[in-house]
Design an enzyme around this catalytic site. Structure first.
Site, PDB file in Angstrom:
ATOM      1  N   ASP A  97       0.731  -1.218  -0.161  1.00  0.00           N
ATOM      2  CA  ASP A  97      -0.107  -0.064   0.138  1.00  0.00           C
ATOM      3  C   ASP A  97       0.799   1.257  -0.024  1.00  0.00           C
ATOM      4  O   ASP A  97       0.350   2.379   0.603  1.00  0.00           O
ATOM      5  CB  ASP A  97      -0.922  -0.010   1.354  1.00  0.00           C
ATOM      6  CG  ASP A  97      -0.105  -0.401   2.409  1.00  0.00           C
ATOM      7  OD1 ASP A  97       1.143  -0.214   2.569  1.00  0.00           O
ATOM      8  OD2 ASP A  97      -0.745  -0.571   3.396  1.00  0.00           O
ATOM      9  N   GLU A 119      -0.889  -9.132  -1.676  1.00  0.00           N
ATOM     10  CA  GLU A 119      -1.424  -8.350  -0.121  1.00  0.00           C
ATOM     11  C   GLU A 119      -2.572  -7.514  -0.497  1.00  0.00           C
ATOM     12  O   GLU A 119      -2.836  -6.467   0.090  1.00  0.00           O
ATOM     13  CB  GLU A 119      -0.337  -7.523   0.827  1.00  0.00           C
ATOM     14  CG  GLU A 119      -0.824  -7.186   2.114  1.00  0.00           C
ATOM     15  CD  GLU A 119       0.298  -6.710   2.950  1.00  0.00           C
ATOM     16  OE1 GLU A 119       1.103  -7.213   3.738  1.00  0.00           O
ATOM     17  OE2 GLU A 119       0.215  -5.254   2.860  1.00  0.00           O
ATOM     18  N   GLU A 133      -1.983   5.190   2.616  1.00  0.00           N
ATOM     19  CA  GLU A 133      -1.880   3.891   2.354  1.00  0.00           C
ATOM     20  C   GLU A 133      -3.380   3.171   1.930  1.00  0.00           C
ATOM     21  O   GLU A 133      -3.251   2.314   1.222  1.00  0.00           O
ATOM     22  CB  GLU A 133      -1.385   2.934   3.453  1.00  0.00           C
ATOM     23  CG  GLU A 133       0.260   3.082   3.674  1.00  0.00           C
ATOM     24  CD  GLU A 133       0.558   4.502   4.664  1.00  0.00           C
ATOM     25  OE1 GLU A 133       1.778   4.546   4.689  1.00  0.00           O
ATOM     26  OE2 GLU A 133      -0.421   5.140   5.205  1.00  0.00           O
ATOM     27  N   HIS A 209       5.855   5.402  12.906  1.00  0.00           N
ATOM     28  CA  HIS A 209       6.393   6.205  11.909  1.00  0.00           C
ATOM     29  C   HIS A 209       5.325   6.603  10.794  1.00  0.00           C
ATOM     30  O   HIS A 209       5.515   7.767  10.055  1.00  0.00           O
ATOM     31  CB  HIS A 209       7.562   5.439  10.930  1.00  0.00           C
ATOM     32  CG  HIS A 209       6.673   4.357  10.101  1.00  0.00           C
ATOM     33  ND1 HIS A 209       6.558   3.208  10.812  1.00  0.00           N
ATOM     34  CD2 HIS A 209       6.264   4.264   8.905  1.00  0.00           C
ATOM     35  CE1 HIS A 209       5.933   2.250  10.004  1.00  0.00           C
ATOM     36  NE2 HIS A 209       5.444   2.977   8.720  1.00  0.00           N
ATOM     37  N   ARG A 211       2.151   8.517   8.977  1.00  0.00           N
ATOM     38  CA  ARG A 211       1.816   9.885   9.039  1.00  0.00           C
ATOM     39  C   ARG A 211       0.707  10.390  10.116  1.00  0.00           C
ATOM     40  O   ARG A 211       0.940  11.327  10.709  1.00  0.00           O
ATOM     41  CB  ARG A 211       1.195  10.314   7.635  1.00  0.00           C
ATOM     42  CG  ARG A 211       2.457  10.501   6.619  1.00  0.00           C
ATOM     43  CD  ARG A 211       1.902  10.762   5.234  1.00  0.00           C
ATOM     44  NE  ARG A 211       3.119  10.541   4.203  1.00  0.00           N
ATOM     45  CZ  ARG A 211       3.866  11.728   3.743  1.00  0.00           C
ATOM     46  NH1 ARG A 211       3.611  12.960   4.348  1.00  0.00           N
ATOM     47  NH2 ARG A 211       4.843  11.576   2.959  1.00  0.00           N
ATOM     48  N   HIS A 242      12.733   6.093  12.592  1.00  0.00           N
ATOM     49  CA  HIS A 242      12.637   6.144  11.178  1.00  0.00           C
ATOM     50  C   HIS A 242      13.504   7.516  10.783  1.00  0.00           C
ATOM     51  O   HIS A 242      13.269   8.272  11.695  1.00  0.00           O
ATOM     52  CB  HIS A 242      10.925   6.422  10.959  1.00  0.00           C
ATOM     53  CG  HIS A 242      10.661   6.265   9.431  1.00  0.00           C
ATOM     54  ND1 HIS A 242      10.952   7.000   8.389  1.00  0.00           N
ATOM     55  CD2 HIS A 242      10.222   5.126   8.847  1.00  0.00           C
ATOM     56  CE1 HIS A 242      10.343   6.640   7.425  1.00  0.00           C
ATOM     57  NE2 HIS A 242      10.125   5.460   7.639  1.00  0.00           N
TER      58      HIS A 242
END
Length: 384
Positions: A97, A119, A133, A209, A211, A242
């Site tokens: 994604d 996936e 995503e 990590h 958003r 990250h």
């Protein structure tokens, strides 16, 4: 049959999850993998591929500081498009994604090259969670020819949205293949900071990590961690930070210098496997870790408001806690202090994401689809 399959990866998780498929493709007669790295992640992507002894056939190396979604999407779309024009594969495989996933699928679609989505079918039900995503996987599914759903729930999502059943294969998740392959090969960490943790002490592994975690949610997570460490002696926090400055700046501000906190660079995949196996508890906003933790029977508190992997909650070791400091602390201390609560969670969990044969099923499905002509004329391209 002579099938050239372009496997596109851009981020560390994509590399890890696509690696078993690439390795399985290499074993099959008549099916040839071409590995295209976009470089959405740079160093982390290369490290992950090297662990599986995979060298990309092409690397776009698009990563730059503070890269925007616009930049990533446009760079991947044009860069992948140029490679596809040159290579002319029969099938493009994308995973998951990310922006690489969607933009690469779109580049293939523009050239009428069939797309296989590994996936496929994961859904949170909220277009903005996780962001971006959820939109990426919806869009990638829509323009894919072959849909490799990791679970029956993911397949049901696709069927409910009107996808043809013949386009869908339930395979399990390739991250379990990668994890089990890696566990056999990783016995100790290479990072000096990890080696210093006494055998008698426990580890809390934290990754954050996404958003939706940036800003105040990340501050709330850090506050929770400090409180947990203050109340639990003999507990270390291992935090691979990250690369994104939006994450690094807050982590450094809130946790640098705190006793028994190891702030480190993103771990090589072997060290990360060791850290997961060695940990007592995992806190994460990652999707893949929900699957990995379930496979190795480690409790994971999911630092998100929703998850597109309800199997991890219903038949795994995951507990949804969001970004609520009090709830994170409460659930962490409950599991750290109560053997009964800990064992109850671990013992009730099953293996909803497969047992390590997803890549074999995906490659078998690709061959079946080719033999049945599903790739021919579906988008006007594919096998001749």
């Amino acid at each position: 049959m002579d099938l050239l399959t372009c496997c596109v990866v851009g981020t560390r998780p994509e590399a890890i999850k696509m690696a078993p498929v690439i390795m399985e493709l290499r074993k099959e007669c008549g099916v040839h993998p071409y590995v295209l790295a976009t470089g959405q992640h740079a160093e982390m992507l290369r490290q992950s591929l090297s662990f599986f002894q995979i060298l990309p056939d092409a690397d776009l190396a698009i990563m730059k500081d503070r890269q925007s979604l616009d930049y990533i999407t446009a760079s991947v779309l044009s860069g992948v498009g140029e490679v596809l024009d040159k290579v002319r594969p029969d099938l493009v495989l994308v995973h998951g994604d990310t922006s690489t996933t969607f933009a690469s699928a779109l580049a293939a679609f523009y050239r009428r090259i069939p797309v296989g989505h590994v996936e496929a079918g994961l859904r949170s039900g909220n277009l903005y969670l996780p962001f971006p995503e959820e939109a990426n996987r919806l869009l990638a599914d829509r323009i894919s020819t072959l849909l490799f759903a990791p679970t029956e729930w993911a397949k049901d999502n696709l069927l409910a949205e009107g996808y043809d059943a013949f386009k869908i294969w339930v395979t399990g998740n390739t991250v379990i293949d990668a994890l089990l392959w890696g566990i056999e090969r990783v016995k100790s960490p290479s990072l000096p900071e990890l080696k210093q943790i006494p055998e008698s002490d426990r580890i809390l592994l934290l990754t954050a990590h996404r958003r939706e975690s940036w800003g105040e949610p990340l501050y709330a997570i850090c506050r929770a961690l400090r409180q947990i460490l203050a109340e639990e002696s003999g507990l270390w926090a291992v935090i691979p930070v990250h690369k994104n400055p939006a994450v690094r700046e807050i982590m450094a501000k809130e946790l640098y210098g705190v006793s028994k906190v190891i702030l480190c660079e993103p771990l090589d995949y072997p060290d990360f496997i060791w850290a997961m196996k060695r940990s007592t508890l995992i806190l994460s906003d990652s999707g893949g870790i929900q699957e990995e933790a379930t496979a190795i029977k480690k409790p994971v508190l999911v630092l998100r408001e929703v998850t597109e992997r309800p199997e991890a909650l219903n038949n795994g070791t995951a507990i949804l806690v969001g970004h609520d400091t009090e709830k994170i602390v409460e659930e962490s201390l409950r599991l750290l202090r109560s053997n009964e609560a800990y064992e109850e969670l671990v013992e009730r969990s099953g293996y909803p994401f497969g047992t390590g044969d997803a890549a074999k099923k995906i490659v078998a499905a690709i061959k079946e689809a080719a033999q049945k002509g599903y790739l021919r004329d579906v988008l006007g391209g594919g096998i001749k």
